[in-house]
Write a protein that holds these residues in place. Structure first.
Motif, PDB file in Angstrom:
ATOM      1  N   GLY A  76       5.394 -72.819  44.775  1.00 36.31           N
ATOM      2  CA  GLY A  76       4.095 -71.884  44.562  1.00 36.31           C
ATOM      3  C   GLY A  76       3.545 -71.931  43.336  1.00 36.31           C
ATOM      4  N   GLY A  77       2.825 -71.356  43.027  1.00 33.26           N
ATOM      5  CA  GLY A  77       1.910 -71.430  41.639  1.00 33.26           C
ATOM      6  C   GLY A  77       1.451 -72.730  41.316  1.00 33.26           C
ATOM      7  N   LYS A  90       2.821 -74.050  33.979  1.00 35.26           N
ATOM      8  CA  LYS A  90       3.856 -72.994  33.543  1.00 35.26           C
ATOM      9  C   LYS A  90       4.696 -73.491  32.300  1.00 35.26           C
ATOM     10  CE  LYS A  90       3.379 -70.184  36.927  1.00 35.26           C
ATOM     11  NZ  LYS A  90       2.868 -68.581  36.833  1.00 35.26           N
ATOM     12  N   GLN A 106       3.037 -66.712  44.679  1.00 35.12           N
ATOM     13  CA  GLN A 106       4.449 -66.372  44.246  1.00 35.12           C
ATOM     14  C   GLN A 106       5.232 -67.522  43.894  1.00 35.12           C
ATOM     15  OE1 GLN A 106       5.239 -63.244  43.908  1.00 35.12           O
ATOM     16  NE2 GLN A 106       7.370 -63.429  43.395  1.00 35.12           N
ATOM     17  N   VAL A 107       5.747 -67.517  42.790  1.00 35.54           N
ATOM     18  CA  VAL A 107       6.635 -68.839  42.053  1.00 35.54           C
ATOM     19  C   VAL A 107       7.959 -68.549  42.563  1.00 35.54           C
ATOM     20  CG1 VAL A 107       7.211 -69.956  40.043  1.00 35.54           C
ATOM     21  CG2 VAL A 107       4.958 -69.312  40.372  1.00 35.54           C
ATOM     22  N   HIS A 108       8.576 -69.667  43.323  1.00 38.08           N
ATOM     23  CA  HIS A 108      10.039 -69.456  43.670  1.00 38.08           C
ATOM     24  C   HIS A 108      10.581 -70.506  42.732  1.00 38.08           C
ATOM     25  CE1 HIS A 108      13.288 -68.561  46.232  1.00 38.08           C
ATOM     26  NE2 HIS A 108      13.395 -69.540  46.759  1.00 38.08           N
ATOM     27  N   SER A 132       3.884 -67.669  31.691  1.00 39.59           N
ATOM     28  CA  SER A 132       2.460 -68.024  31.269  1.00 39.59           C
ATOM     29  C   SER A 132       2.284 -68.306  29.983  1.00 39.59           C
ATOM     30  CB  SER A 132       1.356 -67.084  32.076  1.00 39.59           C
ATOM     31  OG  SER A 132       2.025 -66.968  33.419  1.00 39.59           O
ATOM     32  N   ASP A 171       8.250 -64.482  33.688  1.00 38.52           N
ATOM     33  CA  ASP A 171       7.359 -63.631  34.804  1.00 38.52           C
ATOM     34  C   ASP A 171       8.686 -63.895  35.947  1.00 38.52           C
ATOM     35  OD1 ASP A 171       4.507 -65.406  33.954  1.00 38.52           O
ATOM     36  OD2 ASP A 171       5.360 -63.343  33.390  1.00 38.52           O
ATOM     37  N   THR A 172       9.341 -64.935  36.088  1.00 38.35           N
ATOM     38  CA  THR A 172      10.274 -65.236  37.256  1.00 38.35           C
ATOM     39  C   THR A 172      11.485 -65.898  36.816  1.00 38.35           C
ATOM     40  OG1 THR A 172       8.010 -65.638  38.395  1.00 38.35           O
ATOM     41  CG2 THR A 172       9.964 -66.512  39.538  1.00 38.35           C
TER      42      THR A 172
END
Length: 122
Positions: free
Chosen positions: A26-27, A32, A1-3, A99, A110-111
């Motif tokens: 994360g990730g 990215k 999980q990317v934060h 991505s 995505d985030t």
């Protein structure tokens, strides 16, 4: 999980500068696509700038020549250097990760981070 965690916002006078930072955990950061969006009161979130895995960049026309996006893969951090700030740059600025290069619609990323307020006012 990317934060994602943004920092560096604040109050600045017109013509001034700020540098926003976004720390990523994360990730796999180097894989990215990273970007910055902003949302002013009563307006929709809009794309500001993006940087690819190979450090290619893209900007919305309204910030070209004033804003610079960069990334430090060793620190897993992306930056937004904002110069010659204008009152219309006032907004909450969000860091974002994706991505795929290059999609401008906010809902295709995505985030997002929690955002940092930038206020340009005299």
């Amino acid at each position: 999980q990317v934060h994602l965690v943004e920092s560096g916002g604040g109050l600045v006078q017109p013509g001034g500068s700020l540098r926003l930072s976004c720390a990523v955990s994360g990730g796999t950061f180097v894989m990215k696509v990273m970007g910055w969006f902003r949302q002013a009161p009563g307006k929709e979130r809009e794309f500001v700038a993006a940087i690819s895995r190979s450090a290619g960049t893209y900007y919305v026309d309204s910030v070209k020549g004033r804003f610079t996006i960069s990334r430090d893969n060793a620190k897993a951090t992306v930056y937004l250097q904002m110069n010659s700030l204008k009152p219309e740059d006032t907004a909450v600025y969000y860091c974002a990760a994706a991505s795929v290069w290059l999609r401008l619609a906010p809902d295709t990323w995505d985030t997002y981070g929690q955002g940092t307020q930038v206020t340009v006012s005299s």
